[in-house]
Design a protein around this motif. Sequence first.
Motif, short mmCIF file in Angstrom:
data_model
loop_
_atom_site.label_atom_id
_atom_site.label_comp_id
_atom_site.label_asym_id
_atom_site.label_seq_id
_atom_site.Cartn_x
_atom_site.Cartn_y
_atom_site.Cartn_z
N GLY A 124 10.39 -14.29 -39.53
CA GLY A 124 9.55 -13.38 -40.30
C GLY A 124 8.22 -13.13 -39.60
N PHE A 125 7.67 -11.94 -39.82
CA PHE A 125 6.44 -11.51 -39.16
C PHE A 125 5.31 -11.34 -40.17
CE2 PHE A 125 8.89 -8.96 -35.63
CZ PHE A 125 9.43 -10.15 -35.18
N ALA A 126 4.11 -11.71 -39.77
CA ALA A 126 2.93 -11.36 -40.56
C ALA A 126 2.80 -9.84 -40.59
CB ALA A 126 1.68 -11.98 -39.94
N GLU A 127 2.23 -9.31 -41.66
CA GLU A 127 2.12 -7.86 -41.80
C GLU A 127 1.37 -7.22 -40.64
OE1 GLU A 127 0.58 -6.66 -45.53
OE2 GLU A 127 2.23 -7.54 -46.70
N ASP A 128 0.37 -7.91 -40.13
CA ASP A 128 -0.46 -7.34 -39.06
C ASP A 128 -0.15 -7.99 -37.72
OD1 ASP A 128 -1.42 -9.83 -39.69
OD2 ASP A 128 -3.54 -9.28 -39.57
N ILE A 129 1.10 -8.37 -37.50
CA ILE A 129 1.47 -9.08 -36.27
C ILE A 129 1.08 -8.29 -35.03
CG2 ILE A 129 3.82 -8.12 -36.27
CD1 ILE A 129 4.77 -10.85 -35.14
N GLU A 130 0.59 -8.99 -34.03
CA GLU A 130 0.32 -8.43 -32.70
C GLU A 130 1.50 -8.76 -31.80
OE1 GLU A 130 -3.50 -9.23 -30.25
OE2 GLU A 130 -1.92 -10.50 -29.41
N ILE A 131 2.10 -7.76 -31.18
CA ILE A 131 3.23 -7.96 -30.27
C ILE A 131 2.88 -7.35 -28.92
CG2 ILE A 131 5.70 -7.65 -29.87
CD1 ILE A 131 6.07 -7.23 -32.85
N THR A 132 2.73 -8.22 -27.91
CA THR A 132 2.29 -7.80 -26.58
C THR A 132 3.44 -7.86 -25.59
OG1 THR A 132 0.06 -8.65 -27.01
CG2 THR A 132 0.66 -8.28 -24.71
N LEU A 133 3.50 -6.87 -24.72
CA LEU A 133 4.48 -6.85 -23.64
C LEU A 133 3.75 -6.75 -22.31
CD1 LEU A 133 7.68 -6.37 -23.00
CD2 LEU A 133 6.92 -4.02 -22.57
N GLU A 134 4.03 -7.67 -21.39
CA GLU A 134 3.50 -7.56 -20.03
C GLU A 134 4.29 -6.51 -19.26
OE1 GLU A 134 1.49 -11.77 -18.67
OE2 GLU A 134 3.56 -11.39 -18.13
N ALA A 135 3.59 -5.72 -18.45
CA ALA A 135 4.26 -4.69 -17.66
C ALA A 135 3.50 -4.50 -16.36
CB ALA A 135 4.29 -3.37 -18.44
N ASN A 136 4.21 -4.04 -15.34
CA ASN A 136 3.59 -3.71 -14.06
C ASN A 136 3.67 -2.22 -13.82
OD1 ASN A 136 2.89 -6.34 -13.37
ND2 ASN A 136 4.87 -6.76 -12.44
N PRO A 137 2.66 -1.62 -13.20
CA PRO A 137 2.67 -0.18 -12.97
C PRO A 137 3.93 0.31 -12.26
CG PRO A 137 0.51 -1.05 -12.50
CD PRO A 137 1.40 -2.23 -12.75
N GLY A 138 4.48 -0.46 -11.36
CA GLY A 138 5.66 -0.05 -10.62
C GLY A 138 6.90 0.05 -11.46
N THR A 139 6.87 -0.42 -12.71
CA THR A 139 8.05 -0.37 -13.57
C THR A 139 7.87 0.63 -14.71
OG1 THR A 139 7.27 -2.13 -15.04
CG2 THR A 139 8.53 -2.80 -13.09
N PHE A 140 6.80 1.40 -14.68
CA PHE A 140 6.50 2.30 -15.80
C PHE A 140 7.41 3.51 -15.82
CE2 PHE A 140 2.81 0.03 -17.02
CZ PHE A 140 2.47 0.51 -18.27
N GLU A 141 7.94 3.78 -17.01
CA GLU A 141 8.66 5.01 -17.28
C GLU A 141 8.22 5.46 -18.66
OE1 GLU A 141 12.88 4.53 -16.92
OE2 GLU A 141 12.68 3.21 -15.19
N GLN A 142 7.79 6.73 -18.76
CA GLN A 142 7.22 7.22 -20.01
C GLN A 142 8.15 7.03 -21.19
OE1 GLN A 142 4.04 9.13 -20.05
NE2 GLN A 142 4.17 8.57 -22.19
#
Length: 414
Positions: A124-142
Motif C-alpha cells: 500500500g502507498f501513502a496518498e502523497d507517495i514520492e516515487i523517483t526513477l533514476e535515468a541517464n540522458p543517453g537513455t531518454f525517449e520522450q
Amino acid sequence: PAQPPRPRHGPAQAAAGDRMTAVPSGGAPEPPAASRLGLPPLAAYVHIPWCVRKCPYCDFNSHAAGASLPEDAYVDALLADLDADLEQIQSRRLTSIFFGGGTPSLFSASALARILDGMRQRVGFAEDIEITLEANPGTFEQAKFRDYRSLGINRLSIGVQSFQPAKLEALGRIHDGDEAIRAADMARAAGFDNFNLDLMHGLPEQSLEDALSDLRIAIAQQPTHLSWYQLTVEPNTEFWNKPPRLPEDETLWDIQEAGQALLAEHGYRQYETSAYAQPGRQARHNLNYWTFGDFLGLGAGAHGKWTAADGEIYRHWKTRLPKDYLDPDKRFRAGHKQLARDELPFEFLMNVLRLTDGVPSLMFTQRTGLSLGLLAAGRLDAEARGLLEPDPQRLVATAKGQLFLNDLLQLFLP
C-alpha cells in the motif's frame, strides 16, 4: 545506490547520491509522520543493476547490459523478494519508492508497472507517495518517460555529471552536453515538475571555472533539486587502478565555496552534505534515510533497515550478482544483522548529522528507543571542539562539524 548515500568526506566535503517532505522555506527538514504504531516511516529502494556501460568511477552494484534484459524474470524475483520481507511492513504504507541502479530507465514502462502494482497490492502507498526513477540522458525517449509519468512515477533523478565533452569522456559517460539539456526538457514535456540533476565536481583536470560553468548550465535547466558532489576514487573501480589527475585540495576548496554561493544565489538551499533544493522540494526518500527511517531493500545487492515490533533494529542485504539473485534455488537475503545497543548512537548520528539543520534531539529516542543521556559525553566533547551546536533541543553540526564530519562521528563510536 543499493544502500543509503554514504559519507565521503574530504577537504571540500563530498558525498554521493541524490539519491518531499514539504518544509517551511528556510526551515529544518522534519521527518515524515510515523505510522500509527509509532514505528519509523517506511520507504522502499528498488535496485535495477544494469546499465549501458560501466563507468570508470562507479563502485555501485551495476553491470553492463547485454543484448536483452531479463525484465520479466527480474520483476518476478523482485516481487518474490518483497514477499519474503513482508514481516517488516507492520501495517505501514510506503511513503516513498526509489528506483536506483544501474540505469532503471532501461526497463520498460510495463515492467515498472508490474513492480509498482505488486508493491501497491502487497504493502500500500501513502496518498502523497514520492516515487523517483533514476535515468541517464543517453537513455531518454520522450514516449517512454510520458509512460513512466502515467504510472505514478512523479520524480526523476537524471545522471548528468557534467555538460563538458572532455569531462564526460573522462567519466565514461555515453551522453553529451546537449543530450543532458534535452533530457531536462523531455522530463518537463513528459509531465515531471519535480526532478533532480546529479552533477559532479572535482573532475579530472577540472578548473574552478569549469565547475562553475557546469553548475550554471544545470541551474539554467531549472531543476527542483540538485545533487552536487565531489568525485572520489573508490576501490574496485577503473579509476582506482588507473587514477586520473584530480584537482589539488586548494582548487577543490575554491570550487566548493564558490559553488555553494552560486547555488544559494539562485534559490537552492543546501539541506544535506551534497543536496540542494528549491523551497519544499527536498527529496523525501533521502530524508527518510537521513532521519533513520525504515526502508525495504529490494533487488540485487540492495540494503534495507527495519525496526521490529520489540524495538530492535536490523539491517539486511540481498544477493549481489544478478545471476545469483535470479537463481530460484538461492535465497534473496544474503545476510542480516541486529544493531547492538552500543552501535546505535553512531548509526543514528552518521545519518542525521548530514542534515545541515540536524534533527530534534528527541528523535534519537524516537528512532532508537535509547535515552538521550547516552549521547551526553560525546556531545560535551563535540561542543567543546566546536563541531556540534550547543543546543539541547537539536542535534546539529556546526559549519566546522559539517566540514569534519568524520572527526565528529568518531566521538560517538562504541
